[in-house]
Design an enzyme around this catalytic site. Structure first.
Site, PDB file in Angstrom:
ATOM      1  N   HIS A  72       0.852  -1.191   0.000  1.00  0.00           N
ATOM      2  CA  HIS A  72       0.000   0.000   0.000  1.00  0.00           C
ATOM      3  C   HIS A  72       0.885   1.237   0.000  1.00  0.00           C
ATOM      4  O   HIS A  72       1.849   1.318   0.750  1.00  0.00           O
ATOM      5  CB  HIS A  72      -0.906   0.026   1.239  1.00  0.00           C
ATOM      6  CG  HIS A  72      -2.063  -0.923   1.154  1.00  0.00           C
ATOM      7  ND1 HIS A  72      -3.133  -0.849   2.000  1.00  0.00           N
ATOM      8  CD2 HIS A  72      -2.323  -1.935   0.294  1.00  0.00           C
ATOM      9  CE1 HIS A  72      -4.012  -1.798   1.672  1.00  0.00           C
ATOM     10  NE2 HIS A  72      -3.536  -2.471   0.644  1.00  0.00           N
ATOM     11  N   TYR A 191      -8.782   5.326   8.137  1.00  0.00           N
ATOM     12  CA  TYR A 191      -8.842   5.686   9.559  1.00  0.00           C
ATOM     13  C   TYR A 191      -9.835   6.836   9.663  1.00  0.00           C
ATOM     14  O   TYR A 191      -9.575   7.914   9.122  1.00  0.00           O
ATOM     15  CB  TYR A 191      -7.473   6.152  10.066  1.00  0.00           C
ATOM     16  CG  TYR A 191      -6.457   5.048  10.236  1.00  0.00           C
ATOM     17  CD1 TYR A 191      -5.788   4.507   9.144  1.00  0.00           C
ATOM     18  CD2 TYR A 191      -6.146   4.549  11.506  1.00  0.00           C
ATOM     19  CE1 TYR A 191      -4.845   3.493   9.308  1.00  0.00           C
ATOM     20  CE2 TYR A 191      -5.205   3.542  11.677  1.00  0.00           C
ATOM     21  CZ  TYR A 191      -4.559   3.025  10.585  1.00  0.00           C
ATOM     22  OH  TYR A 191      -3.634   2.024  10.751  1.00  0.00           O
ATOM     23  N   PRO A 284      -3.270  -0.221  19.152  1.00  0.00           N
ATOM     24  CA  PRO A 284      -3.081  -0.657  17.758  1.00  0.00           C
ATOM     25  C   PRO A 284      -3.227   0.436  16.702  1.00  0.00           C
ATOM     26  O   PRO A 284      -2.949   0.189  15.530  1.00  0.00           O
ATOM     27  CB  PRO A 284      -4.164  -1.731  17.576  1.00  0.00           C
ATOM     28  CG  PRO A 284      -5.177  -1.450  18.622  1.00  0.00           C
ATOM     29  CD  PRO A 284      -4.461  -0.812  19.763  1.00  0.00           C
ATOM     30  N   LYS A 288       1.887  -0.542  15.149  1.00  0.00           N
ATOM     31  CA  LYS A 288       3.312  -0.648  15.478  1.00  0.00           C
ATOM     32  C   LYS A 288       3.736  -1.906  16.237  1.00  0.00           C
ATOM     33  O   LYS A 288       4.927  -2.222  16.283  1.00  0.00           O
ATOM     34  CB  LYS A 288       3.741   0.570  16.319  1.00  0.00           C
ATOM     35  CG  LYS A 288       3.804   1.848  15.537  1.00  0.00           C
ATOM     36  CD  LYS A 288       4.919   1.804  14.521  1.00  0.00           C
ATOM     37  CE  LYS A 288       4.748   2.877  13.480  1.00  0.00           C
ATOM     38  NZ  LYS A 288       5.229   2.536  12.168  1.00  0.00           N
ATOM     39  N   TYR A 374       4.427   6.304  10.315  1.00  0.00           N
ATOM     40  CA  TYR A 374       3.585   5.152   9.997  1.00  0.00           C
ATOM     41  C   TYR A 374       4.358   4.158   9.129  1.00  0.00           C
ATOM     42  O   TYR A 374       4.362   2.953   9.391  1.00  0.00           O
ATOM     43  CB  TYR A 374       2.297   5.607   9.292  1.00  0.00           C
ATOM     44  CG  TYR A 374       1.225   4.534   9.223  1.00  0.00           C
ATOM     45  CD1 TYR A 374       1.381   3.435   8.377  1.00  0.00           C
ATOM     46  CD2 TYR A 374       0.074   4.605   9.998  1.00  0.00           C
ATOM     47  CE1 TYR A 374       0.406   2.435   8.320  1.00  0.00           C
ATOM     48  CE2 TYR A 374      -0.892   3.607   9.946  1.00  0.00           C
ATOM     49  CZ  TYR A 374      -0.722   2.534   9.101  1.00  0.00           C
ATOM     50  OH  TYR A 374      -1.668   1.550   9.049  1.00  0.00           O
TER      51      TYR A 374
HETATM   52  P1  RFL Z   1       3.086 -12.413  21.332  1.00  0.00           P
HETATM   53  O1  RFL Z   1       2.631 -12.481  19.913  1.00  0.00           O
HETATM   54  O2  RFL Z   1       2.088 -12.116  22.370  1.00  0.00           O
HETATM   55  O3  RFL Z   1       3.808 -13.799  21.654  1.00  0.00           O
HETATM   56  C1  RFL Z   1       4.194 -14.159  22.966  1.00  0.00           C
HETATM   57  C2  RFL Z   1       4.161 -15.653  23.081  1.00  0.00           C
HETATM   58  O4  RFL Z   1       4.604 -16.051  24.375  1.00  0.00           O
HETATM   59  C3  RFL Z   1       3.760 -17.092  24.852  1.00  0.00           C
HETATM   60  N1  RFL Z   1       3.874 -17.151  26.319  1.00  0.00           N
HETATM   61  C4  RFL Z   1       4.729 -17.967  26.977  1.00  0.00           C
HETATM   62  N2  RFL Z   1       5.625 -18.864  26.530  1.00  0.00           N
HETATM   63  C5  RFL Z   1       6.381 -19.529  27.445  1.00  0.00           C
HETATM   64  N3  RFL Z   1       6.253 -19.319  28.796  1.00  0.00           N
HETATM   65  C6  RFL Z   1       5.380 -18.420  29.282  1.00  0.00           C
HETATM   66  N4  RFL Z   1       5.280 -18.233  30.602  1.00  0.00           N
HETATM   67  C7  RFL Z   1       4.564 -17.701  28.354  1.00  0.00           C
HETATM   68  N5  RFL Z   1       3.608 -16.755  28.488  1.00  0.00           N
HETATM   69  C8  RFL Z   1       3.196 -16.427  27.247  1.00  0.00           C
HETATM   70  C9  RFL Z   1       2.392 -16.734  24.321  1.00  0.00           C
HETATM   71  O5  RFL Z   1       1.516 -17.860  24.267  1.00  0.00           O
HETATM   72  C10 RFL Z   1       2.752 -16.213  22.928  1.00  0.00           C
HETATM   73  O6  RFL Z   1       2.746 -17.229  21.944  1.00  0.00           O
HETATM   74  O7  RFL Z   1       4.251 -11.345  21.508  1.00  0.00           O
HETATM   75  P2  RFL Z   1       5.416 -10.895  20.502  1.00  0.00           P
HETATM   76  O8  RFL Z   1       6.083 -12.088  19.872  1.00  0.00           O
HETATM   77  O9  RFL Z   1       6.213  -9.907  21.250  1.00  0.00           O
HETATM   78  O10 RFL Z   1       4.656 -10.169  19.288  1.00  0.00           O
HETATM   79  C11 RFL Z   1       3.967  -8.967  19.500  1.00  0.00           C
HETATM   80  C12 RFL Z   1       2.774  -8.874  18.551  1.00  0.00           C
HETATM   81  O11 RFL Z   1       2.028 -10.064  18.624  1.00  0.00           O
HETATM   82  C13 RFL Z   1       1.872  -7.680  18.897  1.00  0.00           C
HETATM   83  O12 RFL Z   1       2.642  -6.541  19.194  1.00  0.00           O
HETATM   84  C14 RFL Z   1       0.946  -7.300  17.716  1.00  0.00           C
HETATM   85  O13 RFL Z   1       0.032  -8.341  17.432  1.00  0.00           O
HETATM   86  C15 RFL Z   1       0.198  -6.020  18.042  1.00  0.00           C
HETATM   87  N6  RFL Z   1      -0.792  -5.661  17.007  1.00  0.00           N
HETATM   88  C16 RFL Z   1      -0.419  -5.035  15.830  1.00  0.00           C
HETATM   89  N7  RFL Z   1       0.868  -4.797  15.566  1.00  0.00           N
HETATM   90  C17 RFL Z   1       1.236  -4.246  14.362  1.00  0.00           C
HETATM   91  O14 RFL Z   1       2.436  -4.051  14.129  1.00  0.00           O
HETATM   92  N8  RFL Z   1       0.325  -3.920  13.381  1.00  0.00           N
HETATM   93  C18 RFL Z   1      -0.996  -4.133  13.576  1.00  0.00           C
HETATM   94  O15 RFL Z   1      -1.766  -3.878  12.662  1.00  0.00           O
HETATM   95  C19 RFL Z   1      -1.425  -4.687  14.837  1.00  0.00           C
HETATM   96  N9  RFL Z   1      -2.720  -4.944  15.053  1.00  0.00           N
HETATM   97  C20 RFL Z   1      -2.134  -6.002  17.194  1.00  0.00           C
HETATM   98  C21 RFL Z   1      -3.073  -5.625  16.178  1.00  0.00           C
HETATM   99  C22 RFL Z   1      -2.541  -6.716  18.312  1.00  0.00           C
HETATM  100  C23 RFL Z   1      -3.860  -7.054  18.455  1.00  0.00           C
HETATM  101  N10 RFL Z   1      -4.196  -7.791  19.634  1.00  0.00           N
HETATM  102  C24 RFL Z   1      -5.106  -8.828  19.698  1.00  0.00           C
HETATM  103  C25 RFL Z   1      -3.383  -7.626  20.818  1.00  0.00           C
HETATM  104  C26 RFL Z   1      -4.395  -5.953  16.306  1.00  0.00           C
HETATM  105  C27 RFL Z   1      -4.784  -6.683  17.436  1.00  0.00           C
HETATM  106  C28 RFL Z   1      -6.228  -7.025  17.476  1.00  0.00           C
HETATM  107  C1  PHB Z   2      -5.333  -4.684  11.285  1.00  0.00           C
HETATM  108  O1  PHB Z   2      -5.453  -4.915  10.061  1.00  0.00           O
HETATM  109  O2  PHB Z   2      -5.590  -5.531  12.146  1.00  0.00           O
HETATM  110  C2  PHB Z   2      -4.883  -3.341  11.721  1.00  0.00           C
HETATM  111  C3  PHB Z   2      -4.441  -2.432  10.787  1.00  0.00           C
HETATM  112  C4  PHB Z   2      -4.012  -1.183  11.187  1.00  0.00           C
HETATM  113  C5  PHB Z   2      -4.051  -0.851  12.525  1.00  0.00           C
HETATM  114  C6  PHB Z   2      -4.478  -1.774  13.460  1.00  0.00           C
HETATM  115  C7  PHB Z   2      -4.897  -3.020  13.066  1.00  0.00           C
HETATM  116  O3  PHB Z   2      -3.664   0.391  12.903  1.00  0.00           O
END
Ligand code: RFL
Ligand code: PHB
Length: 381
Positions: A72, A191, A284, A288, A374
């Site tokens: 994009h 957005y 979110p 980032k 961004y």
């Molecule tokens: P994770 O992905 O949470 O993975 C951590 C892992 O550790 C495990 N764990 C354990 N393992 C061993 N011993 C223990 N005691 C443990 N406790 C927990 C867990 O089961 C898990 O598998 O962290 P990590 O690797 O640091 O990654 C971070 C990302 O997952 C997170 O920052 C992003 O998903 C955030 N996020 C977004 N980030 C973006 O860059 N762009 C986005 O568009 C974006 N959208 C989002 C998001 C996060 C969301 N949620 C649900 C939090 C949208 C959503 C809805």
């Molecule tokens: C997503 O596609 O889940 C998403 C995209 C952009 C954001 C947050 C979440 O800022």
């Protein structure tokens, strides 16, 4: 058992770190409390910055991303009656990619460079060892030179890292997110600021849309029927304005996500190094979280390879300060995007937000600031 680095958590931070260490000639073992299927199915992030894409590509993880991801040029920022496109390529020379975190996770699992123990329990971090109970119920001890805490915000590493300072901001709203089996109604993300609350139209693929609505904290998904969701999305995203239409479709997943900012410092305590959500959480709105996790492990892998393969401690010693520079930039950007776009209920806030949005969408300086942040700063910023 013995290995050089124990990695706690098999999310994107943990698996990518294992991959990068393997390429650098350092042995690692990953411990994960959940099953491989559970981790693979979690719906999470959707946007990769160009520096994340370049890093994944440079370590052999880019072929499916380039083939199936979607580049994009920018995003749309919207206020009632006005939709503006910000072209990051023109403004900052960088694009972003739509490629789900679930896909990044699959690519990391398929690369199979890491030894991963899934479904472990009772993980305890010691000075130079990790003890845990494996999936067969057998107590194990892993002797190590270093530990990487990549276990997210609910893991054990965060507390074990003995934070000197914790910084936190809880926001007075959450997101209701839906995954929909329908072609996106937009070519790039929208957005939208709206007096009823923020809305975001994102996507996963040409046939799957991801949409979000600002809702009050404590919202129960059961109170949001599909009809209520589509009606709120249509209003906030401007269905009918200038002929634009939001096409509804079958909702396959519905969830409520609370939002907060959190940073703990330092990101290292002795032999324990934190990376990703274990050290920091961003709301979110700036997309980032995943990108910060990738940037952390890019730095941490270099530091651990220098330390454990070459005996050079300089990058390990500066890891926390180096990582925190980008963490705070992204923390500020995510807070800024969040507070600019979400309705607080205060009319003074609303006027400030609209004024800021008008400036960002009409001034080259304003638009470039958003675009640079961004689309992402270079790794090592
Ligand atoms: P994770 O992905 O949470 O993975 C951590 C892992 O550790 C495990 N764990 C354990 N393992 C061993 N011993 C223990 N005691 C443990 N406790 C927990 C867990 O089961 C898990 O598998 O962290 P990590 O690797 O640091 O990654 C971070 C990302 O997952 C997170 O920052 C992003 O998903 C955030 N996020 C977004 N980030 C973006 O860059 N762009 C986005 O568009 C974006 N959208 C989002 C998001 C996060 C969301 N949620 C649900 C939090 C949208 C959503 C809805
Ligand atoms: C997503 O596609 O889940 C998403 C995209 C952009 C954001 C947050 C979440 O800022």
């Amino acid at each position: 058992m013995r290995t050089q680095v124990a990695i706690i958590g098999a999310g994107p931070a943990g698996l990518l770190l294992a991959h990068l260490l393997h390429r650098g000639g350092v042995d690692a073992v990953v411990l994960e409390t959940r099953s491989q299927e559970y981790v693979a199915a979690r719906i999470r992030a959707g946007i990769l910055e160009s520096s994340s894409v370049e890093l994944l590509e440079s370590v052999g993880l880019g072929s499916r991303l380039r083939a199936e991801g979607h580049e994009h040029r920018g995003i749309y920022l919207q206020m009632p009656g006005e939709r503006h496109h910000l072209d990051f390529v023109d403004l900052a020379g960088r694009s972003v990619w739509v490629y789900g975190q679930t896909e990044v996770q699959k690519d990391l699992v398929a690369a199979a460079t890491a030894v991963v123990h899934y479904e472990v329990s009772d993980v305890v971090l010691h000075e130079s060892a990790v003890t845990f109970v494996d999936s067969a119920g057998v107590s194990q001890r892993l002797d190590v030179d270093a530990i990487a805490g990549c276990d997210g915000s609910f893991g054990v590493s965060r507390a074990a890292a003995a934070p000197e300072q914790q910084f936190e901001r809880v926001y007075p709203y959450s997101w209701l997110g839906v995954l929909v089996d329908v072609a996106p109604s937009t070519d790039e993300l929208i957005y939208a600021w709206h007096p009823d609350g923020f809305a975001l139209h994102s996507m996963r693929s040409p046939t799957v849309s991801r949409l979000y609505l600002q809702v009050p904290n404590g919202t129960d998904v059961a109170d949001w029927s599909d009809d209520r969701i589509w009606s709120a999305l249509a209003t906030r995203l401007g269905h009918g304005q200038d002929g634009w239409k939001l096409t509804p479709g079958p909702i396959t997943d519905k969830s409520v996500l609370p939002m907060r900012s959190y940073v703990q410092t330092p990101m290292r305590s002795g032999r324990l190094f934190l990376a990703g959500d274990a050290a920091h959480i961003v709301p979110p709105t700036g997309a980032k979280g995943l990108n910060l996790a990738i940037a952390d492990v890019a730095l941490l892998s270099r530091a651990l390879v220098a330390l454990l393969r070459d005996g050079d401690a300089r990058l390990a010693d500066s890891y926390s300060d180096d990582a925190l520079r980008r963490v705070w930039r992204c923390t500020h950007f995510s807070w800024w995007m969040t507070t600019m776009l979400h309705a607080s209920g205060d009319p003074f806030d609303a006027q400030l937000q609209l004024s800021q949005l008008r400036w960002v969408t009409s001034s080259a300086a304003g638009a470039t600031g958003l675009a640079e942040n961004y689309a992402g700063l270079p790794i090592g910023f």
